[in-house]
Design an enzyme around this catalytic site. Sequence first.
Site, PDB file in Angstrom:
ATOM      1  N   CYS A  20      33.150  89.680   0.159  1.00 63.36           N
ATOM      2  CA  CYS A  20      34.888  89.898  -0.602  1.00 63.36           C
ATOM      3  C   CYS A  20      35.158  90.494  -1.408  1.00 63.36           C
ATOM      4  CB  CYS A  20      36.034  88.344  -0.268  1.00 63.36           C
ATOM      5  SG  CYS A  20      37.502  89.112  -0.157  1.00 63.36           S
ATOM      6  N   HIS A  45      34.531  88.053   5.617  1.00 63.85           N
ATOM      7  CA  HIS A  45      34.072  87.135   5.664  1.00 63.85           C
ATOM      8  C   HIS A  45      32.966  86.931   6.786  1.00 63.85           C
ATOM      9  CE1 HIS A  45      36.260  85.010   1.617  1.00 63.85           C
ATOM     10  NE2 HIS A  45      37.386  86.443   2.365  1.00 63.85           N
ATOM     11  N   GLU A  88      31.085  84.286   6.814  1.00 65.28           N
ATOM     12  CA  GLU A  88      30.643  83.023   7.178  1.00 65.28           C
ATOM     13  C   GLU A  88      32.343  82.365   8.218  1.00 65.28           C
ATOM     14  OE1 GLU A  88      33.584  83.521   3.388  1.00 65.28           O
ATOM     15  OE2 GLU A  88      32.197  84.633   4.259  1.00 65.28           O
TER      16      GLU A  88
END
Length: 214
Positions: free
Chosen positions: A85, A195, A197
């Site tokens: 990001c 992202h 994750e």
Amino acid sequence: MGVTKKKVVVFDYGFGNVRSAERALARAGAEVEITRDYGAAMDADGLLVPGVGAFAACMAGLRQARGDWVVERRLAGGRPVMGICVGMQILFARGIEHGAEAEGLSEWPGTVGPLRADVVPHMGWNTVEAPEDSKLFAGLPADARYYFVHSYAVHEWELKATHAAMPAPKVTWATHGEPFVAAVENGPLWATQFHPEKSGDAGAHLLTNWIDTL
């Protein structure tokens, strides 16, 4: 004997959801430490640089924690670094937010500027267009979706291959209003605008791909 896990340090400089990154990396098979300790960050197999919020604030926080120095030293030695990001955005030369310009790490030339789209921020799931020989997206279907949250992006890739012996960077694109850089693979330096994750199974697969290269 079990296989030794790769050690990944999530660099904790105050800007980024480090706990969510830690959980995702552990799920992907890494041994993870959250720290800003210089020695640990230099010794790890991989260094993950997260980032949320404003470009200028992230850069100020990174410099205060000597993260700019850690990234530079690791890359000089060919040691893997991954930005996520705003952690990707600060790898470029400059960022422009609200008309103010801030200097980035200049690992890549280019400018991070406002997304020109009907709806900003770009928040939600989107597909990407990855190069066929991408290692980061290897094994992932073309229609896989990744989670984005951003109002700024890099709209032009300015780094060209300058030497025949140096492989050209692999640049992945996405579109929200207009095309923008969604991911980069450039030697030991990889990065994603989205992202991983927060991107479910696709994100976990992608992180495993990175860990497998360490």
